[in-house]
Design a protein around this motif. Structure first.
Motif, PDB file in Angstrom:
ATOM      1  N   VAL A  12     -59.457 -40.642  20.470  1.00  0.00           N
ATOM      2  CA  VAL A  12     -59.303 -40.510  21.670  1.00  0.00           C
ATOM      3  C   VAL A  12     -60.547 -39.726  22.084  1.00  0.00           C
ATOM      4  CG1 VAL A  12     -58.113 -39.082  23.875  1.00  0.00           C
ATOM      5  CG2 VAL A  12     -56.940 -39.586  21.547  1.00  0.00           C
ATOM      6  N   ILE A  13     -61.201 -40.722  23.196  1.00  0.00           N
ATOM      7  CA  ILE A  13     -62.131 -40.183  23.903  1.00  0.00           C
ATOM      8  C   ILE A  13     -62.499 -40.432  25.290  1.00  0.00           C
ATOM      9  CG2 ILE A  13     -63.799 -42.288  22.593  1.00  0.00           C
ATOM     10  CD1 ILE A  13     -63.707 -43.862  24.838  1.00  0.00           C
ATOM     11  N   HIS A  14     -61.628 -40.130  26.161  1.00  0.00           N
ATOM     12  CA  HIS A  14     -61.203 -39.007  27.722  1.00  0.00           C
ATOM     13  C   HIS A  14     -59.741 -39.390  27.523  1.00  0.00           C
ATOM     14  CE1 HIS A  14     -61.341 -39.038  31.495  1.00  0.00           C
ATOM     15  NE2 HIS A  14     -62.119 -38.181  31.532  1.00  0.00           N
ATOM     16  N   ARG A  15     -59.244 -38.550  28.262  1.00  0.00           N
ATOM     17  CA  ARG A  15     -57.702 -38.008  28.795  1.00  0.00           C
ATOM     18  C   ARG A  15     -58.562 -37.097  29.963  1.00  0.00           C
ATOM     19  NH1 ARG A  15     -54.656 -34.370  25.094  1.00  0.00           N
ATOM     20  NH2 ARG A  15     -54.935 -32.506  25.938  1.00  0.00           N
ATOM     21  N   ARG A  16     -56.884 -37.858  30.803  1.00  0.00           N
ATOM     22  CA  ARG A  16     -57.006 -37.581  31.968  1.00  0.00           C
ATOM     23  C   ARG A  16     -55.414 -36.880  32.686  1.00  0.00           C
ATOM     24  NH1 ARG A  16     -56.820 -40.004  36.905  1.00  0.00           N
ATOM     25  NH2 ARG A  16     -58.223 -42.294  36.336  1.00  0.00           N
ATOM     26  N   PRO A  17     -55.076 -36.953  33.510  1.00  0.00           N
ATOM     27  CA  PRO A  17     -53.968 -35.884  33.943  1.00  0.00           C
ATOM     28  C   PRO A  17     -53.463 -37.474  35.204  1.00  0.00           C
ATOM     29  CG  PRO A  17     -54.525 -34.211  34.494  1.00  0.00           C
ATOM     30  CD  PRO A  17     -55.734 -34.708  33.560  1.00  0.00           C
ATOM     31  N   TRP A  18     -52.121 -38.041  35.278  1.00  0.00           N
ATOM     32  CA  TRP A  18     -52.415 -39.522  35.204  1.00  0.00           C
ATOM     33  C   TRP A  18     -50.658 -39.260  36.723  1.00  0.00           C
ATOM     34  CZ3 TRP A  18     -48.992 -44.188  35.377  1.00  0.00           C
ATOM     35  CH2 TRP A  18     -50.247 -45.169  35.888  1.00  0.00           C
ATOM     36  N   ARG A  19     -50.543 -39.340  36.981  1.00  0.00           N
ATOM     37  CA  ARG A  19     -49.803 -39.014  38.634  1.00  0.00           C
ATOM     38  C   ARG A  19     -48.657 -37.617  38.227  1.00  0.00           C
ATOM     39  NH1 ARG A  19     -47.036 -45.733  38.541  1.00  0.00           N
ATOM     40  NH2 ARG A  19     -49.171 -46.105  39.803  1.00  0.00           N
ATOM     41  N   GLU A  20     -47.752 -37.294  37.920  1.00  0.00           N
ATOM     42  CA  GLU A  20     -47.027 -36.071  38.148  1.00  0.00           C
ATOM     43  C   GLU A  20     -46.668 -35.237  36.293  1.00  0.00           C
ATOM     44  OE1 GLU A  20     -43.210 -37.044  39.713  1.00  0.00           O
ATOM     45  OE2 GLU A  20     -42.884 -36.893  41.207  1.00  0.00           O
ATOM     46  N   THR A  21     -46.526 -36.411  35.193  1.00  0.00           N
ATOM     47  CA  THR A  21     -46.789 -36.256  34.160  1.00  0.00           C
ATOM     48  C   THR A  21     -47.415 -36.579  33.263  1.00  0.00           C
ATOM     49  OG1 THR A  21     -43.963 -37.227  33.919  1.00  0.00           O
ATOM     50  CG2 THR A  21     -44.021 -35.150  34.765  1.00  0.00           C
ATOM     51  N   ALA A  22     -47.394 -37.956  33.789  1.00  0.00           N
ATOM     52  CA  ALA A  22     -48.621 -38.461  32.087  1.00  0.00           C
ATOM     53  C   ALA A  22     -49.644 -37.950  31.811  1.00  0.00           C
ATOM     54  CB  ALA A  22     -47.989 -40.119  33.139  1.00  0.00           C
ATOM     55  N   LEU A  23     -50.636 -39.277  30.935  1.00  0.00           N
ATOM     56  CA  LEU A  23     -51.729 -38.559  30.882  1.00  0.00           C
ATOM     57  C   LEU A  23     -52.286 -40.247  30.548  1.00  0.00           C
ATOM     58  CD1 LEU A  23     -51.540 -36.509  27.858  1.00  0.00           C
ATOM     59  CD2 LEU A  23     -52.441 -35.994  29.542  1.00  0.00           C
ATOM     60  N   LEU A  24     -53.339 -40.041  31.503  1.00  0.00           N
ATOM     61  CA  LEU A  24     -54.120 -41.486  31.454  1.00  0.00           C
ATOM     62  C   LEU A  24     -55.185 -41.194  30.167  1.00  0.00           C
ATOM     63  CD1 LEU A  24     -54.510 -44.067  32.331  1.00  0.00           C
ATOM     64  CD2 LEU A  24     -56.152 -43.791  33.948  1.00  0.00           C
ATOM     65  N   VAL A  25     -55.277 -41.978  28.923  1.00  0.00           N
ATOM     66  CA  VAL A  25     -56.116 -42.125  28.023  1.00  0.00           C
ATOM     67  C   VAL A  25     -56.494 -43.018  27.937  1.00  0.00           C
ATOM     68  CG1 VAL A  25     -56.190 -41.285  24.820  1.00  0.00           C
ATOM     69  CG2 VAL A  25     -54.129 -40.481  26.838  1.00  0.00           C
ATOM     70  N   GLU A  26     -58.043 -42.617  27.662  1.00  0.00           N
ATOM     71  CA  GLU A  26     -58.477 -44.399  26.822  1.00  0.00           C
ATOM     72  C   GLU A  26     -59.540 -43.825  25.121  1.00  0.00           C
ATOM     73  OE1 GLU A  26     -62.261 -45.494  29.143  1.00  0.00           O
ATOM     74  OE2 GLU A  26     -62.062 -43.730  30.256  1.00  0.00           O
ATOM     75  N   LEU A  27     -59.312 -44.775  24.743  1.00  0.00           N
ATOM     76  CA  LEU A  27     -58.837 -45.058  22.862  1.00  0.00           C
ATOM     77  C   LEU A  27     -60.247 -45.582  22.577  1.00  0.00           C
ATOM     78  CD1 LEU A  27     -55.169 -45.510  22.158  1.00  0.00           C
ATOM     79  CD2 LEU A  27     -56.175 -43.571  22.809  1.00  0.00           C
ATOM     80  N   PHE A  28     -61.073 -45.844  21.576  1.00  0.00           N
ATOM     81  CA  PHE A  28     -62.520 -45.873  20.988  1.00  0.00           C
ATOM     82  C   PHE A  28     -60.810 -46.661  19.985  1.00  0.00           C
ATOM     83  CE2 PHE A  28     -65.647 -46.640  18.177  1.00  0.00           C
ATOM     84  CZ  PHE A  28     -66.178 -48.265  19.020  1.00  0.00           C
ATOM     85  N   THR A  29     -60.921 -47.655  19.505  1.00  0.00           N
ATOM     86  CA  THR A  29     -59.966 -48.708  18.518  1.00  0.00           C
ATOM     87  C   THR A  29     -60.460 -49.761  17.753  1.00  0.00           C
ATOM     88  OG1 THR A  29     -59.576 -50.502  20.224  1.00  0.00           O
ATOM     89  CG2 THR A  29     -57.600 -48.616  20.406  1.00  0.00           C
ATOM     90  N   LEU A  30     -59.872 -49.666  16.339  1.00  0.00           N
ATOM     91  CA  LEU A  30     -60.511 -50.631  15.195  1.00  0.00           C
ATOM     92  C   LEU A  30     -60.972 -52.371  15.960  1.00  0.00           C
ATOM     93  CD1 LEU A  30     -62.248 -51.301  12.879  1.00  0.00           C
ATOM     94  CD2 LEU A  30     -59.988 -51.592  12.066  1.00  0.00           C
ATOM     95  N   ASN A  31     -60.318 -52.970  16.322  1.00  0.00           N
ATOM     96  CA  ASN A  31     -59.523 -53.900  16.620  1.00  0.00           C
ATOM     97  C   ASN A  31     -59.842 -54.106  17.954  1.00  0.00           C
ATOM     98  OD1 ASN A  31     -59.148 -55.538  13.774  1.00  0.00           O
ATOM     99  ND2 ASN A  31     -57.460 -53.519  14.327  1.00  0.00           N
ATOM    100  N   HIS A  32     -59.789 -53.424  18.957  1.00  0.00           N
ATOM    101  CA  HIS A  32     -59.189 -53.942  20.292  1.00  0.00           C
ATOM    102  C   HIS A  32     -60.238 -53.375  21.530  1.00  0.00           C
ATOM    103  CE1 HIS A  32     -55.585 -55.702  20.143  1.00  0.00           C
ATOM    104  NE2 HIS A  32     -54.774 -54.861  18.668  1.00  0.00           N
ATOM    105  N   GLY A  33     -61.102 -51.767  20.653  1.00  0.00           N
ATOM    106  CA  GLY A  33     -62.686 -51.703  21.431  1.00  0.00           C
ATOM    107  C   GLY A  33     -62.245 -50.275  22.317  1.00  0.00           C
ATOM    108  N   ARG A  34     -62.784 -50.165  23.426  1.00  0.00           N
ATOM    109  CA  ARG A  34     -62.164 -49.267  24.044  1.00  0.00           C
ATOM    110  C   ARG A  34     -60.843 -49.625  25.260  1.00  0.00           C
ATOM    111  NH1 ARG A  34     -63.069 -48.247  29.660  1.00  0.00           N
ATOM    112  NH2 ARG A  34     -64.686 -49.778  29.859  1.00  0.00           N
ATOM    113  N   MET A  35     -60.042 -49.073  25.012  1.00  0.00           N
ATOM    114  CA  MET A  35     -58.890 -49.478  25.351  1.00  0.00           C
ATOM    115  C   MET A  35     -57.972 -48.430  26.171  1.00  0.00           C
ATOM    116  SD  MET A  35     -57.946 -52.099  24.578  1.00  0.00           S
ATOM    117  CE  MET A  35     -56.489 -52.335  24.954  1.00  0.00           C
ATOM    118  N   SER A  36     -57.187 -48.367  27.910  1.00  0.00           N
ATOM    119  CA  SER A  36     -57.117 -47.593  27.898  1.00  0.00           C
ATOM    120  C   SER A  36     -55.297 -47.690  28.224  1.00  0.00           C
ATOM    121  CB  SER A  36     -56.938 -47.662  30.212  1.00  0.00           C
ATOM    122  OG  SER A  36     -59.043 -47.619  30.530  1.00  0.00           O
ATOM    123  N   LEU A  37     -54.983 -46.216  28.413  1.00  0.00           N
ATOM    124  CA  LEU A  37     -53.729 -46.757  27.566  1.00  0.00           C
ATOM    125  C   LEU A  37     -52.991 -45.240  28.756  1.00  0.00           C
ATOM    126  CD1 LEU A  37     -54.351 -47.781  25.135  1.00  0.00           C
ATOM    127  CD2 LEU A  37     -52.462 -46.548  24.511  1.00  0.00           C
TER     128      LEU A  37
END
Length: 246
Positions: A12-37
């Motif tokens: 995890v390189i960054h995260r923040r609240p998203w909508r009501e109960t979710a988290l918007l998470v930015e990941l640094f991954t081995l095979n896909h680079g930077r991803m938003s989930l």
């Protein structure tokens, strides 16, 4: 076509609240680079995801989705040394912010991923009053080189001549090291002795460390294109009485 990825090594390189109960998470991954989930329910009181999706924690993640914004399906937490010291922690936040703000989305950089792991290990093992700067400079150099901004510390690109001790040089992100006669460069008055030490990966001398920091600051700011780095404020306000920042 719906993409499904399983057991992907990630941090995890960054995260923040998203909508009501979710988290918007930015990941640094081995095979896909930077991803938003989206971690659905990750910000709810009963969810274990909030504790699992922490910076510097190695993970194996599953996700699915058709768009650029994927949905997190499962997280497996792996063991790793902790960044217990304040300077180590803020240094980790700094490199996370570099990845978040500079790395293109969905662009794999497995070499940078390996350098990131090594950087976190070095920070975790740092002595209580250890110097974080050699570790940060090593990561910055590997990171910027992977993005196509590597250069030879011991070669003046405008003249094609090797750097010599006793002379001064300049640096520009688009040119690398240049002679003192080259006009319009962003950084000047770099000592040849320090550049030769850096070419040999020697950061033992204080002058060489300062030169590396000056050069990498110019390059990082160039790549940021005006975006601020909040982690620098953490250093300047909370950490170092000497005023040192990344």
């Amino acid at each position: 076509m719906r993409e499904a990825v399983q057991q992907e090594p990630a941090y995890v390189i960054h995260r923040r609240p998203w909508r009501e109960t979710a988290l918007l998470v930015e990941l640094f991954t081995l095979n896909h680079g930077r991803m938003s989930l989206v971690a659905r329910g990750g910000n709810s009181a009963k969810s274990a995801l909030k504790a699992q999706l922490q910076p510097f924690q190695p993970l194996l993640v599953d996700w699915t989705g058709r768009s650029d914004l994927k949905t997190l399906v499962q997280v497996e937490v792996r063991s790793a040394p902790r960044l217990g010291q304040t300077r180590a922690l803020y240094s980790g936040l700094y490199i996370n912010e570099l990845l978040q703000r500079i790395l293109p989305a969905a662009d794999p950089h497995p070499t940078v991923f390996a350098n990131y792991i090594e950087c976190l290990r070095a920070l975790a093992e740092m002595a209580p009053k250890g110097d974080v700067e050699p570790t940060l400079r090593k990561f910055e150099r590997a990171f910027t080189t992977s993005l196509g901004y590597g250069f030879a510390w011991d070669q003046a690109t405008d003249t094609g001549r090797p750097v010599e001790a006793g002379y001064r040089y300049g640096y520009d992100p688009l040119q690398g090291i240049v002679s003192a006669q080259c006009v319009g460069v962003r950084l000047q008055q770099l000592q040849g002795e320090s550049l030769l030490a850096l070419a040999a990966d020697d950061l033992s001398d204080d002058a060489a460390r300062k030169t590396a920091k000056r050069v990498m600051r110019v390059l990082v700011d160039f790549l940021l294109q005006g975006k601020p780095l909040h982690s620098r404020n953490l250093f300047s306000h909370s950490v170092s009485s000497s005023g040192r920042t990344p």
